[in-house]
Motif scaffolding. Structure first.
Motif, mmCIF file in Angstrom:
data_model
loop_
_atom_site.group_PDB
_atom_site.id
_atom_site.type_symbol
_atom_site.label_atom_id
_atom_site.label_comp_id
_atom_site.label_asym_id
_atom_site.label_seq_id
_atom_site.Cartn_x
_atom_site.Cartn_y
_atom_site.Cartn_z
ATOM 1 N N SER A 29 0.864 -1.009 -0.030
ATOM 2 C CA SER A 29 -0.224 -0.004 -0.152
ATOM 3 C C SER A 29 1.099 1.152 -0.134
ATOM 4 N N ILE A 30 0.771 1.992 -0.921
ATOM 5 C CA ILE A 30 1.581 3.330 -1.057
ATOM 6 C C ILE A 30 0.993 4.412 -0.498
ATOM 7 N N SER A 31 1.280 5.074 0.512
ATOM 8 C CA SER A 31 0.958 6.097 1.115
ATOM 9 C C SER A 31 1.063 7.528 0.395
ATOM 10 N N ALA A 32 0.326 8.479 0.409
ATOM 11 C CA ALA A 32 0.487 9.835 -0.010
ATOM 12 C C ALA A 32 0.890 10.508 1.292
ATOM 13 N N THR A 33 1.927 11.381 0.975
ATOM 14 C CA THR A 33 2.583 12.177 2.111
ATOM 15 C C THR A 33 3.106 13.611 1.727
ATOM 16 N N THR A 34 3.016 14.560 2.750
ATOM 17 C CA THR A 34 3.582 15.789 2.538
ATOM 18 C C THR A 34 4.760 16.138 2.893
ATOM 19 N N ARG A 35 5.366 15.139 3.225
ATOM 20 C CA ARG A 35 7.180 15.257 3.737
ATOM 21 C C ARG A 35 7.723 15.252 2.388
ATOM 22 N N PRO A 36 8.723 16.062 2.741
ATOM 23 C CA PRO A 36 9.711 16.119 1.405
ATOM 24 C C PRO A 36 10.477 14.974 0.793
ATOM 25 N N MET A 37 10.539 14.666 -0.403
ATOM 26 C CA MET A 37 11.144 13.524 -0.804
ATOM 27 C C MET A 37 12.567 13.274 -0.522
ATOM 28 N N ARG A 38 13.208 12.314 0.026
ATOM 29 C CA ARG A 38 14.601 12.211 0.227
ATOM 30 C C ARG A 38 15.168 11.727 -1.101
ATOM 31 N N PRO A 39 16.664 11.653 -0.915
ATOM 32 C CA PRO A 39 17.456 11.197 -2.064
ATOM 33 C C PRO A 39 17.411 9.674 -2.015
ATOM 34 N N GLY A 40 17.289 9.393 -3.360
ATOM 35 C CA GLY A 40 17.006 7.896 -3.367
ATOM 36 C C GLY A 40 15.376 7.432 -3.576
ATOM 37 N N GLU A 41 14.495 8.201 -3.021
ATOM 38 C CA GLU A 41 13.053 7.781 -3.064
ATOM 39 C C GLU A 41 12.480 8.100 -4.568
ATOM 40 N N VAL A 42 11.450 7.329 -4.741
ATOM 41 C CA VAL A 42 10.824 7.607 -6.106
ATOM 42 C C VAL A 42 9.338 7.804 -5.925
ATOM 43 N N ASP A 43 8.758 9.068 -6.435
ATOM 44 C CA ASP A 43 7.601 9.203 -6.583
ATOM 45 C C ASP A 43 6.543 8.231 -7.116
ATOM 46 N N GLY A 44 5.624 7.731 -6.323
ATOM 47 C CA GLY A 44 4.629 6.436 -6.733
ATOM 48 C C GLY A 44 5.351 5.028 -6.540
ATOM 49 N N GLU A 45 6.446 5.111 -5.978
ATOM 50 C CA GLU A 45 6.838 3.745 -5.494
ATOM 51 C C GLU A 45 7.019 3.910 -4.061
ATOM 52 N N ASP A 46 7.961 4.837 -3.352
ATOM 53 C CA ASP A 46 8.077 4.865 -2.020
ATOM 54 C C ASP A 46 6.775 5.492 -1.403
#
Lengths: 199, 199
Positions: A29-46
């Protein structure tokens, strides 16, 4: 919806990754979040990374199955995606705490299985929370207090598995997943199958 | 109390025997019966053989968890023995039909898991019911009608497993048994264990 909760240090992340790797039918289950993306993270995956106004609008629209604000950041499970997947025969793995579990369980529409992992002993938990030993005793004590607080909600779960050995624990969690799929109420083709058998 | 039901010809006896042979914790539920002992049967192993007045007295005393009269013979599950075993950590396998299942399930004191086995197809069922091919078509038709009547109660069970392959079916039934043992409410030592973890 297969919920896996535990205090941090009980090995939940390892078990969850293994389950997702070995079972094609269950998806994270992939959550929506308002926290900033961290290096290495992928939008829609993490996560689905969204801004605060978007998140607030989604809350208002009832677009989340459960959501929470933690240290100023918001996290939520988008309902549309989950129900779309469920309809197509997928299961979803939820890596959430007891409060998210409670929110999810209270929704009449949600068919959940709740599994709680426990560490084998308080010493084993402390050893894992100490990690590489670079943290101060105050930090460790704080982590232990939070872990104990999470453990105190163990009785809000359907299943409890003690993680004394990772392979053994994984086998037990898998058995729960497979068994729960065999529940009559979850086998969507059964009514037609039985009709054919008895006509 | 682990209940395994199926129409005859769906392989229940084989699955039950395998489960009892491979799992030390589960024991067969041994019924009391008024029917005469057959050659090779052992009192206290296959059944407890009792006379009719004894059986009637046991019914009157509430000594049975469930009982039924079939073709003039009585069969019943002695409650004392089951509860003694459960208290000592054993599980019990019940090889009973849907009516016995319903009686057992309706007792508030009974913690039951109900599993129903289905044949993979109507042709497979008929092939098995024909057996060695020495029975008349009337006998076969009667067996088929009874099997279909039993199948029609599939929706009174928690789990449904299709027996398309004996090994696969056995693995699935085992998974259900093992998973159900991990239910929080069935793990008697958990309260003390968690108390130690959180103190």
């Amino acid at each position: 919806m297969f919920i896996l909760s535990s205090p941090s240090g009980a090995g939940k992340t390892t078990i969850a990754r293994k389950l997702l790797a070995q079972d094609d039918r269950i998806k994270p289950s992939i959550s929506a979040t308002t926290r900033p993306m961290r290096p290495g993270e992928v939008d829609g995956e993490d996560y689905y990374f969204v801004d605060r106004p978007t998140f607030d609008q989604m809350v208002e629209d009832g677009a989340f199955l459960e959501w929470a604000e933690v240290f100023g950041n918001c996290y939520g499970t988008p309902r549309a995606e989950i129900f779309h997947g469920l309809k197509h025969g997928h299961d979803f793995l939820f890596d959430i705490d007891w409060q998210g579990t409670q929110q999810l369980h209270q929704r009449a529409e949600a068919d959940v299985v709740r599994v709680f992992l426990l560490p084998p002993s308080i010493d084993a938990l402390e050893t894992r929370l100490r990690g590489r030993g670079t943290d101060s005793d105050t930090v460790i004590a704080d982590r232990m207090a939070r872990a104990k607080a999470e453990i105190s909600h163990w009785d809000a779960y359907d299943y409890v598995v003690v993680n004394d050995d990772m392979e053994h624990c994984f086998a037990e969690v898998s058995q729960i997943l497979h068994a729960e799929r065999m529940r009559r109420t979850r086998q969507t083709g059964l009514v037609d199958f039985v009709r054919k058998l008895t006509r």
